[in-house]
Design an enzyme around this catalytic site. Sequence first.
Site, short mmCIF file in Angstrom:
data_model
loop_
_atom_site.label_atom_id
_atom_site.label_comp_id
_atom_site.label_asym_id
_atom_site.label_seq_id
_atom_site.Cartn_x
_atom_site.Cartn_y
_atom_site.Cartn_z
CB CYS A 164 26.26 -41.74 131.65
SG CYS A 164 27.50 -40.90 130.69
NE ARG A 188 31.19 -40.63 121.90
CZ ARG A 188 31.82 -41.43 122.75
NH1 ARG A 188 33.09 -41.76 122.55
NH2 ARG A 188 31.17 -41.92 123.81
CD GLN A 196 29.06 -45.57 124.23
OE1 GLN A 196 28.21 -44.90 124.82
NE2 GLN A 196 30.34 -45.39 124.40
CG ASP A 237 26.15 -46.59 127.85
OD1 ASP A 237 27.19 -46.84 128.47
OD2 ASP A 237 25.94 -45.50 127.29
CG HIS A 273 24.83 -45.91 133.51
ND1 HIS A 273 24.35 -45.93 132.22
CD2 HIS A 273 26.01 -45.25 133.48
CE1 HIS A 273 25.20 -45.28 131.43
NE2 HIS A 273 26.21 -44.85 132.17
CE LYS A 276 38.93 -45.09 130.78
NZ LYS A 276 38.41 -44.76 129.44
CG HIS A 336 29.47 -44.57 134.16
ND1 HIS A 336 28.85 -43.66 133.35
CD2 HIS A 336 29.65 -43.95 135.36
CE1 HIS A 336 28.68 -42.52 134.00
NE2 HIS A 336 29.16 -42.67 135.24
#
Length: 414
Positions: free
Chosen positions: A108, A137, A155, A157, A159, A239, A285
Site C-alpha cells: 500500500c 514477513r 498478494q 493487492d 488500491h 475493513k 484497499h
Amino acid sequence: MNDIDHRVLGNKLDLFHQQEEGPGMVFWHPRGWELYRVLEDYIRARMRRAGFREIRTPQLLARSLWEKSGHWEKFGAAMYSFAAAERVPGEQGDAEQGRALCLKPMSCPCHVQVFNQRVRSYRELPVRYSEFGACHRDEPSGSLEGLKRTRAFVQDDAHVFCTEAHIEAEVGRFCSLLRAVYADLGFPSFKVALATRPAMRAGNDQTWDRAEEALANAARAAGLEFDILEGEGAFYGPKLEFHLTDSRERSWQCGTIQLDFVLPDRLDAEFVNERNERERPVMIHHAVLGSMERFIAMLLEHHEGWLPVWLAPEQVVVATISDANAAYAQEVMQALEDASIRALLDSRPERLEKKIVDAREKQVPIFVAVGSRDERGRTISIRLRDGQQSTLALAEGVGHLRLAVLSPLLRATP
C-alpha cells in the site's frame, strides 16, 4: 496430515515443495506454476475489466518510508530489515552506506508513491491500481503451515484513490467482482464481517467514526449483511472481511475491503479539487484472494485436488493405444495446443487401462484416447471424470473441449 491436506496433494500432484534451506518459502514445480499462472491471469483479467490498471513496485525500500506510513511501528518485528552494505571509499553510492532498508510486507505505501508522482485533478478520480505484490514477513517458525502461512508470498493487492462521494460506488463495484470470482472458483456464497477500530491505531476517533460509518453504509448499499468484529480493523481503517466456507465446512477469511483516511495524510497524497484547493483523497484497499499461496492451498483442499477444469494444470491427457498411433497423437496434441488447451501426451508403451489410472492419479479431468480406428476416421475418443464417453471428429472434438475448458471469464465473453 490427511489425504486432502494441500501439502499431501502438492506432493502427490507434483505441484510444489518446501525445504529447510528456504523456511516458509515455496519451490513451485511446472504443474504448480501452471496452476498459479492460470489463477493469476484470471484475476488480472477480472481486475482489468473492473477498471484497475496494473503496476509493479519495488520489494526493497528505505525503512524511513515504513516509519512514515506507520507500518514500522505496527509490523516492524515481522519485517526483514538490514543496513545497506558498506562500500570501499570512493565508490559510487557511498551515501547509501549504512542506510536502513526493508523488504516490503505489503504494497500500500508503494501505491501511494505512484499516485504522488504528479499533481492529480479531481476529474481523474477514482484512480485504481492493482499489483501482484511479492511480500516478505518474518513469521514465527511454529506458525508456518505449507502454503497457508509462508514468509514469502504474493498478494493480489489493489488500491483506489477517490473522494468520499465515490466510496459507495467503489465498494459496490468491488463486491460485484468478489461475487463473480468466488462463484467461478467454486464458492457461490460467503459471509461478511465489518472489522472496527483496533486498540493500536492511527487517526483520531472522529476520523474512525467517519470511516466506519461510510464503510457500513457502502456495504448495505451493496446488498451485504454483515457481523461486527470489534477491534479487528487495520491500524489505519475499518475493513470488510469476506469469509468463504469450504467443502469441509471450514471458514477461510479471504477478500478484504479497507477504508483508509490515514495513509493518504501520512504519505502526503493529494489532488486538486473543483475549488482549485489541495485535498486528501480517500484510499480504499482491496484484495480478492488475499495471498495467492494461501488461496491455492484452500482451492486444493476444497476441491480435493480435482480443480475446476479451467484451472487444472493439464486439462487433457492424450494417450496412444499403441506405438503405431504416435504420429496421429502428435497431430491431436497440436490441434489442442492451437486451441489453447493445456494437454499432456502419454505415449508410453503401457496398456490403455494403466494410462487411464495414471491420468486419474494426476487428477487430469479429461482423457482422450487415440487408436487405429480414431486415426482412420480422424476422430478422438473423449472420457470425462464422471465416466461419460464420446467419440467425435477431430475438429468437432477440439471445439467441444475448448468450450469445456475455457475460463468462466472467456465463456461469458460474447
